[in-house]
Design a protein around this motif. Structure first.
Motif, PDB file in Angstrom:
ATOM      1  N   ASN A   1       0.820  -1.213   0.000  1.00 13.53           N
ATOM      2  CA  ASN A   1       0.000   0.000   0.000  1.00 13.53           C
ATOM      3  C   ASN A   1       0.851   1.260   0.000  1.00 13.53           C
ATOM      4  O   ASN A   1       0.443   2.286   0.533  1.00 13.53           O
ATOM      5  CB  ASN A   1      -0.908   0.020   1.224  1.00 13.53           C
ATOM      6  CG  ASN A   1      -1.939  -1.084   1.195  1.00 13.53           C
ATOM      7  OD1 ASN A   1      -2.965  -0.970   0.559  1.00 13.53           O
ATOM      8  ND2 ASN A   1      -1.653  -2.171   1.904  1.00 13.53           N
TER       9      ASN A   1
ATOM     10  N   ARG B   1       2.311   4.644  -0.438  1.00  9.86           N
ATOM     11  CA  ARG B   1       1.638   5.865  -0.874  1.00  9.86           C
ATOM     12  C   ARG B   1       2.480   6.601  -1.908  1.00  9.86           C
ATOM     13  O   ARG B   1       3.687   6.660  -1.825  1.00  9.86           O
ATOM     14  CB  ARG B   1       1.375   6.782   0.323  1.00  9.86           C
ATOM     15  CG  ARG B   1       0.329   6.231   1.254  1.00  9.86           C
ATOM     16  CD  ARG B   1       0.187   7.061   2.497  1.00  9.86           C
ATOM     17  NE  ARG B   1      -0.158   8.443   2.223  1.00  9.86           N
ATOM     18  CZ  ARG B   1      -1.394   8.850   1.956  1.00  9.86           C
ATOM     19  NH1 ARG B   1      -2.371   7.979   1.895  1.00  9.86           N
ATOM     20  NH2 ARG B   1      -1.653  10.123   1.742  1.00  9.86           N
TER      21      ARG B   1
ATOM     22  N   SER C   1       2.166   9.832  -2.242  1.00  5.86           N
ATOM     23  CA  SER C   1       1.800  11.163  -1.764  1.00  5.86           C
ATOM     24  C   SER C   1       2.863  11.663  -0.805  1.00  5.86           C
ATOM     25  O   SER C   1       3.523  10.893  -0.128  1.00  5.86           O
ATOM     26  CB  SER C   1       0.438  11.120  -1.065  1.00  5.86           C
ATOM     27  OG  SER C   1       0.173  12.337  -0.420  1.00  5.86           O
TER      28      SER C   1
ATOM     29  N   THR D   1      -1.998   1.921   5.568  1.00 10.10           N
ATOM     30  CA  THR D   1      -2.547   1.926   4.208  1.00 10.10           C
ATOM     31  C   THR D   1      -3.143   3.312   3.947  1.00 10.10           C
ATOM     32  O   THR D   1      -3.421   4.076   4.885  1.00 10.10           O
ATOM     33  CB  THR D   1      -3.648   0.861   4.041  1.00 10.10           C
ATOM     34  OG1 THR D   1      -4.846   1.315   4.713  1.00 10.10           O
ATOM     35  CG2 THR D   1      -3.218  -0.481   4.613  1.00 10.10           C
ATOM     36  N   PRO D   2      -3.359   3.672   2.682  1.00  8.21           N
ATOM     37  CA  PRO D   2      -3.957   4.982   2.391  1.00  8.21           C
ATOM     38  C   PRO D   2      -5.280   5.212   3.088  1.00  8.21           C
ATOM     39  O   PRO D   2      -5.545   6.315   3.573  1.00  8.21           O
ATOM     40  CB  PRO D   2      -4.118   4.952   0.860  1.00  8.21           C
ATOM     41  CG  PRO D   2      -3.037   4.040   0.388  1.00  8.21           C
ATOM     42  CD  PRO D   2      -2.924   2.980   1.448  1.00  8.21           C
TER      43      PRO D   2
ATOM     44  N   GLU E   1      -6.346   8.072   5.748  1.00  8.88           N
ATOM     45  CA  GLU E   1      -7.555   8.870   5.539  1.00  8.88           C
ATOM     46  C   GLU E   1      -8.457   8.811   6.777  1.00  8.88           C
ATOM     47  O   GLU E   1      -9.024   9.835   7.209  1.00  8.88           O
ATOM     48  CB  GLU E   1      -8.313   8.348   4.322  1.00  8.88           C
ATOM     49  CG  GLU E   1      -9.664   9.000   4.081  1.00  8.88           C
ATOM     50  CD  GLU E   1     -10.478   8.269   3.028  1.00  8.88           C
ATOM     51  OE1 GLU E   1     -10.626   8.804   1.923  1.00  8.88           O
ATOM     52  OE2 GLU E   1     -10.959   7.152   3.336  1.00  8.88           O
TER      53      GLU E   1
END
Length: 327
Positions: free
Chosen positions: A87, A89, A91, A109-110, A114
Motif C-alpha cells: 500500500n 503511498r 503522496s 494503508t492509504p 484517511e
C-alpha cells in the motif's frame, strides 16, 4: 506456474541474511504466504517459484527487507512491512502522528491514513469494513492521542451486547462480569496503547469508561471522545440514540463490519441505515475499508477475499435460479 525467479542479495552479509530469514526461516514463510510463492534458499541465493507477477513482488520484498535487516526482524516487523509495501503511498502527505506509548503507530494503508485524518477533522467519523483493517484499534489510538493532548477530558467506549445469537443471560456473574467479554477488545487496545497500570488508574478516576450501549440512554457526553464499536449490531433506534448523546467539545467514532451483523433475522442494522441517512451531512465523515486494508496475518486478507468470492458466487446462483423459475 512460470519459470523460477532467481534473487541474489548483495553485498553478502551473513548476519543480515539471518535477520532477514528469521528463526527457522519464519520470516520467509510470511513472505511465501503473502505472495503465494515458494522460496528456497542457498546462502544469499533465493529461488522463488510461483506466478511470475507474484514472484516479482516477493523478490522486491526480499530486497527491501534485506536492506532493513541490519537489526533483528520479527514476524510482526515482516507482516507490517508487507502491508506497507502493498500500500505504498504516492503522496507527500505523512500519516498523522499519534501520542501513545507505541511510538511507531501510524496508518499503514492509504485508507487508514484517511481514517485518522477524518477522525482529527470531524466531530463524528464512521469506519466501516472487514475484520483486521484497524477500525477499532486506530479509533482507540486516536482517543488516547486526544486525551494525552488534553483535547478531551474522558474516553468513553461502548458496544451493543449482541454477539452471534448469544445473550447476557447465558453468562455467569453480575452485570459487570456479564458485559466484560463483549468489551474485552477495547480493554486490550487500551492496555496496549497506555499500559495496564495507567489504564487502571484512569478507570478509578473515571477518565476512562467502558459500558454497554444501553447505558448511554439519557446521557449528554461533553468534552469526551466516544467510540461505538461493533455498530453493525445496533438497531436504527439505538444508533440514533447514540449519535444524539454527543455534547459540547465531544468527538465520536463509530466502527463496524456490515458483513457480520448478529441481529435477529428481520432487524435492520443501525449502521447500514446511518450510512444511508447521514452520507451527505456536513461534519460527518465515512471511511470504507476494503480487504486490501487488512493489517493482520497475511492469511487474513486472503480469507476475507475467499468469503467475498463465495458471497458473489452465491448471489449469482440466486439470480440464475430466479431466471430459471421465471422461464
Amino acid at each position: 506456474m512460470g519459470r523460477p525467479t532467481e534473487v541474489v542479495l548483495e553485498p553478502l552479509d551473513n548476519q543480515r541474511l539471518a535477520n532477514l530469514c528469521g528463526v527457522l526461516d519464519e520470516n520467509l514463510r510470511q513472505i511465501e504466504t503473502a505472495y503465494d510463492v515458494t522460496i528456497a534458499r542457498r546462502g544469499e541465493r533465493f529461488t522463488l517459484q510461483g506466478g511470475a507477477a507474484q514472484a516479482a513482488l516477493a523478490a522486491k520484498a526480499l530486497r527491501e527487507f534485506y536492506e532493513q535487516a541490519n537489526e533483528h526482524l520479527s514476524v510482526d516487523d515482516v507482516q507490517l512491512g508487507l502491508i506497507e509495501i502493498a500500500n505504498r503511498r504516492r503522496s507527500d502527505q505523512a500519516a498523522p502522528a499519534l501520542m501513545t506509548r507505541k511510538t511507531e503507530l501510524h496508518g499503514r494503508t492509504p485508507r487508514q491514513v484517511e481514517y485518522l485524518r477524518h477522525i482529527q477533522a470531524h466531530d463524528i467519523t464512521f469506519g466501516i469494513g472487514p475484520a483486521g483493517t484497524g477500525k477499532t484499534y486506530l479509533a482507540v489510538a486516536s482517543a488516547v492521542d486526544a486525551f494525552e493532548r488534553q483535547l478531551v477530558e474522558r474516553i468513553i467506549l461502548t458496544r451493543p451486547a449482541v454477539e452471534a445469537g448469544e445473550r447476557l443471560g447465558f453468562l455467569p456473574g453480575d452485570l459487570a462480569q456479564k458485559v466484560d467479554p463483549y468489551l474485552r477488545p477495547l480493554y486490550d487496545a487500551l492496555y496496549d496503547l497506555m499500559g495496564f497500570d495507567r489504564v487502571a488508574k484512569l478507570f478509578e478516576r473515571g477518565s476512562i469508561e467502558i459500558a454497554p450501549l444501553a447505558f448511554m440512554r439519557g446521557r449528554t457526553l461533553n468534552h469526551a471522545f466516544i467510540i461505538l464499536d461493533e455498530a453493525q449490531n445496533t438497531t436504527p433506534e439505538q444508533m440514533k440514540m447514540f449519535l444524539t448523546r454527543i455534547g459540547i467539545g465531544a468527538k465520536a467514532v463509530v466502527t463496524g463490519d456490515l458483513t457480520q451483523v448478529d441481529l435477529p433475522r428481520g432487524h435492520r442494522s443501525g449502521l447500514l441505515e446511518a450510512r444511508e441517512v447521514l452520507a451527505a451531512v456536513r461534519g460527518i465523515a465515512f471511511t470504507e475499508f476494503q480487504k486490501e486494508d487488512v493489517v493482520r496475518h497475511p492469511l487474513v486478507a486472503r480469507i476475507v477475499e475467499a468469503y467475498d468470492n463465495q458471497a458473489t458466487r452465491a448471489a449469482m446462483q440466486a439470480v440464475l435460479a430466479k431466471k430459471d423459475q421465471a422461464s
